[in-house]
Design a protein around this motif. Structure first.
Motif, PDB file in Angstrom:
ATOM      1  N   LYS A  26      -8.992  64.362 -63.984  1.00  0.00           N
ATOM      2  CA  LYS A  26      -8.730  62.813 -64.237  1.00  0.00           C
ATOM      3  C   LYS A  26      -8.168  62.748 -65.650  1.00  0.00           C
ATOM      4  O   LYS A  26      -8.793  63.564 -66.629  1.00  0.00           O
ATOM      5  CB  LYS A  26     -10.089  62.059 -63.963  1.00  0.00           C
ATOM      6  N   GLU A  27      -7.664  61.626 -65.824  1.00  0.00           N
ATOM      7  CA  GLU A  27      -7.207  60.999 -67.201  1.00  0.00           C
ATOM      8  C   GLU A  27      -8.672  60.987 -67.965  1.00  0.00           C
ATOM      9  O   GLU A  27      -9.613  60.443 -67.734  1.00  0.00           O
ATOM     10  CB  GLU A  27      -6.447  59.997 -67.079  1.00  0.00           C
ATOM     11  N   ILE A  28      -8.386  61.285 -69.307  1.00  0.00           N
ATOM     12  CA  ILE A  28      -9.487  61.399 -70.162  1.00  0.00           C
ATOM     13  C   ILE A  28      -9.809  59.902 -70.393  1.00  0.00           C
ATOM     14  O   ILE A  28     -11.346  59.563 -70.351  1.00  0.00           O
ATOM     15  CB  ILE A  28      -9.568  61.894 -71.363  1.00  0.00           C
ATOM     16  N   SER A  29      -9.153  59.130 -70.417  1.00  0.00           N
ATOM     17  CA  SER A  29      -9.337  57.535 -70.549  1.00  0.00           C
ATOM     18  C   SER A  29     -10.232  56.914 -69.527  1.00  0.00           C
ATOM     19  O   SER A  29     -11.236  56.346 -69.765  1.00  0.00           O
ATOM     20  CB  SER A  29      -8.095  56.856 -70.870  1.00  0.00           C
ATOM     21  N   THR A  30      -9.698  57.516 -68.244  1.00  0.00           N
ATOM     22  CA  THR A  30     -10.602  56.958 -67.041  1.00  0.00           C
ATOM     23  C   THR A  30     -12.046  57.543 -67.223  1.00  0.00           C
ATOM     24  O   THR A  30     -12.967  56.813 -66.825  1.00  0.00           O
ATOM     25  CB  THR A  30      -9.752  57.626 -65.850  1.00  0.00           C
ATOM     26  N   VAL A  31     -12.220  58.681 -67.513  1.00  0.00           N
ATOM     27  CA  VAL A  31     -13.563  59.342 -67.292  1.00  0.00           C
ATOM     28  C   VAL A  31     -14.333  58.799 -68.623  1.00  0.00           C
ATOM     29  O   VAL A  31     -15.525  58.381 -68.259  1.00  0.00           O
ATOM     30  CB  VAL A  31     -13.314  61.170 -67.740  1.00  0.00           C
ATOM     31  N   ALA A  32     -13.684  58.517 -69.643  1.00  0.00           N
ATOM     32  CA  ALA A  32     -14.508  57.809 -70.671  1.00  0.00           C
ATOM     33  C   ALA A  32     -14.976  56.237 -70.354  1.00  0.00           C
ATOM     34  O   ALA A  32     -15.804  56.180 -70.613  1.00  0.00           O
ATOM     35  CB  ALA A  32     -13.513  57.896 -71.965  1.00  0.00           C
ATOM     36  N   LYS A  33     -14.054  55.730 -69.591  1.00  0.00           N
ATOM     37  CA  LYS A  33     -14.490  54.507 -69.152  1.00  0.00           C
ATOM     38  C   LYS A  33     -15.601  54.563 -68.282  1.00  0.00           C
ATOM     39  O   LYS A  33     -16.604  53.612 -68.397  1.00  0.00           O
ATOM     40  CB  LYS A  33     -13.312  53.789 -68.469  1.00  0.00           C
ATOM     41  N   THR A  34     -15.645  55.488 -67.322  1.00  0.00           N
ATOM     42  CA  THR A  34     -16.838  55.529 -66.659  1.00  0.00           C
ATOM     43  C   THR A  34     -18.152  55.852 -67.370  1.00  0.00           C
ATOM     44  O   THR A  34     -19.032  55.244 -67.309  1.00  0.00           O
ATOM     45  CB  THR A  34     -16.456  56.715 -65.730  1.00  0.00           C
ATOM     46  N   HIS A  35     -17.991  56.760 -68.293  1.00  0.00           N
ATOM     47  CA  HIS A  35     -19.161  57.168 -69.075  1.00  0.00           C
ATOM     48  C   HIS A  35     -19.485  55.968 -69.857  1.00  0.00           C
ATOM     49  O   HIS A  35     -20.647  55.744 -69.976  1.00  0.00           O
ATOM     50  CB  HIS A  35     -18.771  58.420 -70.251  1.00  0.00           C
ATOM     51  N   HIS A  57     -12.475  61.148 -76.549  1.00  0.00           N
ATOM     52  CA  HIS A  57     -12.653  62.579 -76.514  1.00  0.00           C
ATOM     53  C   HIS A  57     -14.195  62.918 -76.736  1.00  0.00           C
ATOM     54  O   HIS A  57     -14.894  63.633 -76.114  1.00  0.00           O
ATOM     55  CB  HIS A  57     -11.739  63.276 -77.318  1.00  0.00           C
ATOM     56  N   GLU A  58     -14.482  62.288 -77.959  1.00  0.00           N
ATOM     57  CA  GLU A  58     -16.059  62.577 -78.317  1.00  0.00           C
ATOM     58  C   GLU A  58     -17.215  62.076 -77.074  1.00  0.00           C
ATOM     59  O   GLU A  58     -17.959  62.703 -77.053  1.00  0.00           O
ATOM     60  CB  GLU A  58     -16.162  61.652 -79.544  1.00  0.00           C
ATOM     61  N   ILE A  59     -16.858  60.792 -76.374  1.00  0.00           N
ATOM     62  CA  ILE A  59     -17.805  60.778 -75.521  1.00  0.00           C
ATOM     63  C   ILE A  59     -17.543  61.602 -74.376  1.00  0.00           C
ATOM     64  O   ILE A  59     -18.898  61.985 -73.562  1.00  0.00           O
ATOM     65  CB  ILE A  59     -17.352  58.974 -75.132  1.00  0.00           C
ATOM     66  N   VAL A  60     -16.353  61.813 -73.852  1.00  0.00           N
ATOM     67  CA  VAL A  60     -16.226  62.631 -72.739  1.00  0.00           C
ATOM     68  C   VAL A  60     -16.926  64.089 -73.006  1.00  0.00           C
ATOM     69  O   VAL A  60     -17.654  64.830 -72.221  1.00  0.00           O
ATOM     70  CB  VAL A  60     -14.885  62.816 -72.110  1.00  0.00           C
ATOM     71  N   ALA A  61     -16.912  64.555 -74.439  1.00  0.00           N
ATOM     72  CA  ALA A  61     -17.340  65.925 -74.704  1.00  0.00           C
ATOM     73  C   ALA A  61     -18.862  66.060 -74.627  1.00  0.00           C
ATOM     74  O   ALA A  61     -19.533  67.048 -74.194  1.00  0.00           O
ATOM     75  CB  ALA A  61     -16.971  66.228 -76.288  1.00  0.00           C
ATOM     76  N   LEU A  62     -19.638  64.901 -74.582  1.00  0.00           N
ATOM     77  CA  LEU A  62     -20.799  64.716 -74.373  1.00  0.00           C
ATOM     78  C   LEU A  62     -21.272  64.595 -72.926  1.00  0.00           C
ATOM     79  O   LEU A  62     -22.557  64.998 -72.625  1.00  0.00           O
ATOM     80  CB  LEU A  62     -21.601  63.552 -75.160  1.00  0.00           C
ATOM     81  N   GLY A  63     -20.379  64.423 -72.060  1.00  0.00           N
ATOM     82  CA  GLY A  63     -20.531  64.595 -70.699  1.00  0.00           C
ATOM     83  C   GLY A  63     -21.553  63.153 -70.210  1.00  0.00           C
ATOM     84  O   GLY A  63     -21.668  62.287 -71.023  1.00  0.00           O
ATOM     85  N   GLY A  64     -22.264  63.647 -69.394  1.00  0.00           N
ATOM     86  CA  GLY A  64     -23.356  62.432 -69.050  1.00  0.00           C
ATOM     87  C   GLY A  64     -24.461  62.597 -69.822  1.00  0.00           C
ATOM     88  O   GLY A  64     -25.582  61.895 -69.144  1.00  0.00           O
ATOM     89  N   LEU A  65     -24.719  63.249 -70.789  1.00  0.00           N
ATOM     90  CA  LEU A  65     -25.910  63.615 -71.481  1.00  0.00           C
ATOM     91  C   LEU A  65     -26.692  62.172 -71.853  1.00  0.00           C
ATOM     92  O   LEU A  65     -27.923  62.163 -71.540  1.00  0.00           O
ATOM     93  CB  LEU A  65     -25.766  64.412 -72.591  1.00  0.00           C
TER      94      LEU A  65
END
Length: 730
Positions: free
Chosen positions: A192-201, A308-316
């Motif tokens: 997925k686009e990183i912006s989409t994943v970041a929004k979910t997080h 990027h930074e948020i996504v890098a943390l995953g769902g932690l």
């Protein structure tokens, strides 16, 4: 010596972070330091954080697969630039190869480079570089740097992909990938686009923050309540202290040892309570600290981290925050101690018991011992009452109020929709909770005392649709019973019918005869025109009209007591035709030919007379049926004036209603609806709580008594002329 940038300093090596990785407790350390600490711990599965000492599971792959704290790494980079800008020494130009054009004079926030005069001039005049943001190498430039500099683009590390930005996220591998990698190595994966994943997080973090706010509010409230109880314990302690001292001032020195013992016990109880409450308070504070730690970090991440930074943390973040919130759910938010410390000191007959004088004990109602009563059926939009009796842990009735009692009615089908009750404290250890359900269907009834369930709570409750009195028209059941005068319904569903055969027939709900009580005569348990009956629990009262008395029997027919004789004095009767029982077990009797109502205690002791003689609205002649409304007022079916007259339980006239034709029987439901049988009108008239007629059920034959089944609201009519008892379902 204070560190210049403490927020970017590793807690292990005390140096700026190098490839920082975040643990589940949200503390970060250099990757190399984590390798060292994990190796030192000797465990490959669990590792203790050097800062908070919380155990963290080591994932498969070791520290290398822990989430990268990209934002912290960027902070380290910015701090390095800022340090060079303010140390007053020459900084080499990053653009020139040999530095031959002199030291740097500006810093490009876009290129992340120090530039000399020549490089700066090249930036300023080049059409591609002229829009870059420059700052000077001074304090002001350093201040601007922290707010204007943006993180570098993150590029793919795969061979021949070095120029491709990492703008996609592979959910299968939990990796940032470039577009080329997404079509090759991650072709069949979920990308997925990183912006989409970041929004979910971001949404998950925001949701967790909202949950955290609610939990913190509850914890804070619980801690406030805890503090209040601690204060009340101290007040109780001081009160008990005074009582003890006042009692012992009367005694001689020989009582001093016992006095010291009691004070020691008091101190021990107080200390025990305070210690337990303080430990619980500390637990609340610890939980608030834990939640605060996660919420602070989550809030900071939302404010300062890039996608990027948020996504890098995953769902932690949301995972750990939710885990902390779930831990909060496992602890009780109710104070683990009550404040009451009651002392009992007896100073009479102490000579024989000086060595055992006095006792300290905690006297407070126990939820697990306290009981409640109500009906098993409720009605939509109708008031439903629950009576609660507080009791001590020994099962003794607690005689005082002041306890927090709550009631809740929760639907099992309507998404758990809940209705909360209003509580009335009677100050004698009893409480009334009033609830008004809004939807029909199966519900749970929950009754709590100081936050804990009382006996048999929660309990199943059937909420049925509103009573449809307006459409009531035809009977659902016909029970044959010759000369049926009056009818009453037992709590177990038994149908009791008084007959002109001078006996009382008992039928089950299917209409089958189960018992016959009494016979003709004037002896105990015999009747002569038993025209009125009423039953409460397993006690049956009969208005024995021609014998001018009221008899008390068991529900199975065993004679217990009788009172009354012919006459017009107090406690005497002239054709008593109806009897009912109020909530305090007082007996209310319609003394028909004396034109009055008499009230007795449950053993037949006279209490009050409501005299109908005279003129005016309060007067009446030939009172027949009686009924009580939800407020405890007495409704009298006045056969002589074809109306219903209402009096308070003290005998004060309230109002009248109805335009009837020989009203005989009357029954009132828990909402205040009145059902009146008209013997000469051959019908049943139904009135709302305001006394307005809403329906008439016709085609009856000389109806007399009327009764309601408290379990489901069914209406029973003694249809005397037809020799039947009719049942109507509402």
């Amino acid at each position: 010596m204070e560190k210049p940038f403490p927020h970017i300093t590793c807690g292990v090596c005390s140096k700026p972070y190098n490839d920082p990785r975040m643990l589940s407790c949200l503390h970060s350390f250099c990757l190399q330091c984590l390798h060292y600490e994990i190796g030192k711990s000797g465990s490959q599965q669990m590792f203790q954080c050097p800062i908070c000492e919380r155990n963290t599971s080591i994932p498969e792959g070791g520290a290398n697969v822990l989430p990268q704290n990209l934002h912290l790494g960027f902070e380290v980079e910015v701090a390095g630039y800022m340090s060079k800008m303010v140390n007053n020494s020459d900084v080499a130009c990053d653009h020139c190869i040999d530095g031959g054009n002199g030291p740097a004079v500006v810093f490009c926030c876009t290129c992340h480079q120090f530039l000399c005069k020549v490089a700066y001039e090249h930036h300023r005049t080049d059409r591609h570089l002229s829009k870059h943001y420059m700052v000077g190498l001074d304090q002001e430039g350093a201040r601007q740097l922290h707010t204007t500099m943006k993180p570098r683009e993150h590029y793919c590390s795969q061979l021949n992909h070095e120029k491709n930005t990492l703008n996609l996220y592979c959910e299968t591998c939990s990796l940032l990938v470039c577009r080329v990698c997404s079509t090759v190595a991650h072709k069949s994966h979920t990308v997925k686009e990183i912006s989409t994943v970041a929004k979910t997080h971001q949404m998950e973090i925001t949701g967790a923050l909202e949950d955290a706010k609610e939990v913190v509010t509850k914890l804070t409230g619980a801690m406030d309540e805890n503090n209040k109880i601690i204060e009340q314990v101290e007040i109780s302690k001081q009160t008990a202290f005074v009582v003890i001292n006042q009692a012992f001032e009367i005694l001689q020195q020989t009582l001093e040892d016992r006095k010291k013992t009691l004070l020691s016990e008091l101190e021990a109880i107080s200390l025990s309570k305070t210690t337990a409450l303080t430990l619980q308070k500390e637990q609340f504070e610890k939980m608030i600290g834990d939640v605060g730690h996660y919420t602070d970090m989550a809030s900071q991440i939302l404010q300062t981290h890039t996608d990027h930074e948020i996504v890098a943390l995953g769902g932690l973040i949301p995972t750990e925050l939710q885990a902390t919130l779930e831990r909060v759910q496992t602890i009780s938010l109710t104070p683990n101690q009550h404040s009451n410390i009651t002392v009992s000191v007896q100073i009479d007959d102490l000579i024989e018991n000086l060595s055992k004088l006095g006792n300290l004990f905690v006297f407070y109602p126990s939820p697990s011992s306290s009981t409640w009563t109500s009906t098993s059926v409720a009605r939509v939009e109708s008031r439903y009452y629950v009576k609660v009796q507080s009791k001590t842990s020994k099962g003794e009735e607690y005689p005082h109020g002041g306890v927090e009692v709550k009631g809740e009615m929760r639907s099992k089908t309507n998404n758990g929709a809940a209705v909360y009750g209003e509580m009335e404290d009677h100050r004698d250890g009893t409480y009334t909770i009033t609830l008004t359900p809004q939807t029909a269907g199966p519900h749970q009834l929950l009754i709590t005392m100081d936050g804990q369930h009382v006996q048999n709570s929660p309990n199943d409750l059937d909420v049925r649709p509103k009573r449809l009195y307006r459409t009531l028209c035809s009977a659902k059941q016909v029970i044959k019973c010759k000369w049926a005068y009056c009818v009453a319904i037992h709590d177990n569903g038994g149908i009791y019918v008084a007959s002109n055969d001078n006996c009382i027939y008992v039928f089950d709900q299917a209409g089958q005869l189960k018992n016959t009580i009494g016979s003709s005569g004037s002896g105990d348990g015999q009747f002569s025109y038993p025209s009125g009956i009423s039953i409460k629990g397993d006690v049956l009262y009969v208005a024995d009209s021609d014998n001018n008395r009221v008899q008390k029997l068991t529900s199975s027919g065993k004679f217990l007591h009788k009172f009354g004789q012919h006459g017009s004095g107090q406690g005497q009767f002239n054709f008593p035709i109806a009897v009912i029982i109020d909530s305090r077990n007082k007996l209310i009797v319609s003394d028909c030919s004396n034109h009055r109502i008499q009230i007795f205690n449950e053993n037949g002791g006279w209490l009050l007379t409501i005299d109908g003689k005279g003129s005016g609205n309060h007067s009446f002649q030939s009172p027949w049926g009686l009924a009580l409304d939800p407020q405890g007022n007495i409704h009298v079916a006045v056969n002589g004036s074809n109306t219903i007259k209402v009096f308070t339980k003290e005998g004060v006239y309230v109002r009248m209603y109805g335009d009837l034709y020989a009203p005989i029987g009357i029954a009132i439901d828990d909402e205040g609806y009145s059902l009146v049988s008209e013997s000469r009108g051959n019908c049943l008239s139904i009135y709302d709580p305001k006394g307005i007629k809403i329906n008439t059920v016709r085609n009856l034959n000389n109806p007399y008594g009327t009764a309601l089944d408290s379990r489901d609201g069914s209406v029973f009519i003694a249809n005397c002329g037809a020799g039947t008892v009719l049942k109507y379902c509402v």
